[in-house]
Design a protein around this motif. Structure first.
Motif, PDB file in Angstrom:
ATOM      1  N   ASP A 157       0.829  -1.201   0.000  1.00 16.00           N
ATOM      2  CA  ASP A 157       0.000   0.000   0.000  1.00 16.00           C
ATOM      3  C   ASP A 157       0.868   1.257   0.000  1.00 16.00           C
ATOM      4  OD1 ASP A 157      -2.203   1.705   0.176  1.00 16.00           O
ATOM      5  OD2 ASP A 157      -2.192   1.646   2.368  1.00 16.00           O
ATOM      6  N   LYS A 158       1.591   1.501   1.099  1.00 11.86           N
ATOM      7  CA  LYS A 158       2.402   2.714   1.211  1.00 11.86           C
ATOM      8  C   LYS A 158       3.563   2.480   2.172  1.00 11.86           C
ATOM      9  CE  LYS A 158       2.161   7.530   2.848  1.00 11.86           C
ATOM     10  NZ  LYS A 158       1.267   8.620   3.342  1.00 11.86           N
ATOM     11  N   ARG A 159       4.705   3.027   1.812  1.00 15.69           N
ATOM     12  CA  ARG A 159       5.863   3.040   2.702  1.00 15.69           C
ATOM     13  C   ARG A 159       6.626   4.333   2.449  1.00 15.69           C
ATOM     14  NH1 ARG A 159      11.021  -1.195   2.940  1.00 15.69           N
ATOM     15  NH2 ARG A 159      12.324   0.084   4.323  1.00 15.69           N
ATOM     16  N   THR A 160       7.048   5.002   3.517  1.00 16.56           N
ATOM     17  CA  THR A 160       7.801   6.235   3.388  1.00 16.56           C
ATOM     18  C   THR A 160       9.263   5.987   3.734  1.00 16.56           C
ATOM     19  OG1 THR A 160       5.879   7.598   3.929  1.00 16.56           O
ATOM     20  CG2 THR A 160       8.043   8.621   4.141  1.00 16.56           C
ATOM     21  N   GLU A 169       7.710   8.713  -0.708  1.00 14.69           N
ATOM     22  CA  GLU A 169       6.591   7.811  -0.452  1.00 14.69           C
ATOM     23  C   GLU A 169       6.491   6.797  -1.591  1.00 14.69           C
ATOM     24  OE1 GLU A 169       3.089  10.149   0.086  1.00 14.69           O
ATOM     25  OE2 GLU A 169       3.863  11.176   1.880  1.00 14.69           O
ATOM     26  N   LEU A 171       4.239   4.151  -3.221  1.00 13.28           N
ATOM     27  CA  LEU A 171       2.790   3.959  -3.185  1.00 13.28           C
ATOM     28  C   LEU A 171       2.346   2.925  -4.203  1.00 13.28           C
ATOM     29  CD1 LEU A 171       1.779   7.742  -3.238  1.00 13.28           C
ATOM     30  CD2 LEU A 171       2.040   6.301  -1.219  1.00 13.28           C
TER      31      LEU A 171
END
Length: 314
Positions: A157-160, A169, A171
């Protein structure tokens, strides 16, 4: 007589310079020849904002040489590459470019597209920086499980990533060109690298695509707070407003492919595979027949949309 000579001159130019005749506007192409460029002009990069680069090297496909674009983010705590290039030698050249501007190590390689022309350079990155982390979507991790450098971490999904005060980010905003596309967004500078989700003046390449999802994903990208939309193929040397406008053109092209395939399918014209596609002869591509790689990609795109219509996509 003057008009006749003018017509002869135009014909002579078209014969002598077929690439120019093929595209009236050299800005609306990904073909280096139409731009008047040669292989010696590459690799090259454009600094979009301080320390963020759109890096271009070459790919030859179906007899046409076009650009493949990578994103390079340089920070005081390491470097991030989003999508590599087609060969190990091109990966080594990219590292040489990076090492001219920083002594910081390569920390992360993000795989936005799992296709070979974006990951074949990964062994060069791994050899030079053994501790670099390779990140992909879960789908792309499976695709690349037997590759020379399989991804070790995934983003569903998402990782920063936070390096030297810069946020990147990673995404998953939806599939499109592949089943596992990722994008990279820099919220501070509003740069969005779309990888192969954004093909700038390249006819929509759908051999592994999910056509309707691709449209939805591009619309999500358009709705984001972005200044710089960076493509995965096609020239990345334009200004931000042009790149944004041309993303809209890429979306329209994808929608047109789907619409035309639906029309042909409804008319009962067959397209089992790209090589067995009578429907292709009846397709109306309009101005998109001027786009780079059109002859090779059009029947592939038709066949893929037919599979979607018939519920046959994996």
């Amino acid at each position: 007589m003057t008009k006749f000579r003018l017509i002869l001159s135009v014909i002579a130019c078209a014969v002598a310079f077929p690439a120019l005749a093929w595209s009236a506007d050299p800005a609306r192409t990904a073909d280096i020849a139409v731009r008047g460029l040669t292989e010696s002009d590459f690799p090259r990069w454009t600094e979009l904002v301080p320390n963020v680069y759109a890096y271009e090297d070459l790919l030859t496909s179906a007899g046409t040489t076009l650009t493949t674009v990578s994103l390079v983010v340089v920070t005081s705590d390491g470097v991030v590459i989003v999508d590599g290039q087609d060969t190990v030698a091109q990966g080594e050249a990219m590292l040489a470019h990076i090492e001219k501007v920083t002594s910081q190590p390569l920390k992360y390689v993000v795989i936005a597209s799992d296709h070979g022309d974006h990951v074949n350079s990964n062994p060069a990155f791994k050899a030079a920086y053994p501790d670099a982390v390779f990140i992909s979507s879960p789908v792309s991790q499976k695709v690349l499980a037997e590759s020379d450098v399989p991804p070790t971490e995934v983003v569903a999904d998402k990782r920063t990533l936070r390096l030297g005060g810069t946020d990147i980010e990673i995404l998953n905003i939806g599939r499109g060109h592949t089943g596992g596309d990722l994008v990279a967004y820099l919220p501070q500078s509003k740069v969005l690298f779309l990888g192969e989700l954004y093909l700038r003046y390249v006819f929509p390449a759908m051999v592994t695509a999910y056509p309707s999802d691709w449209v939805a994903t591009l619309k999500k990208a358009q709705a984001m707070d972005v200044t710089w939309y960076v493509p995965g193929h096609g020239f990345a040397d334009a200004d931000a407003a042009t790149l944004k406008a041309d993303l809209g053109e890429a979306l329209k092209a994808t929608e047109h492919v789907i619409s035309e395939a639906k029309r042909l399918h409804k008319a009962g014209l067959a397209c089992e595979t790209e090589k067995d596609c009578p429907a292709a002869a009846q397709a109306n591509w309009g101005s998109y027949s001027d786009w780079t790689l059109y002859p090779a990609q059009a029947p592939r795109a038709l066949a893929r949309v037919y599979k979607e219509i018939e519920g046959k996509l994996p």
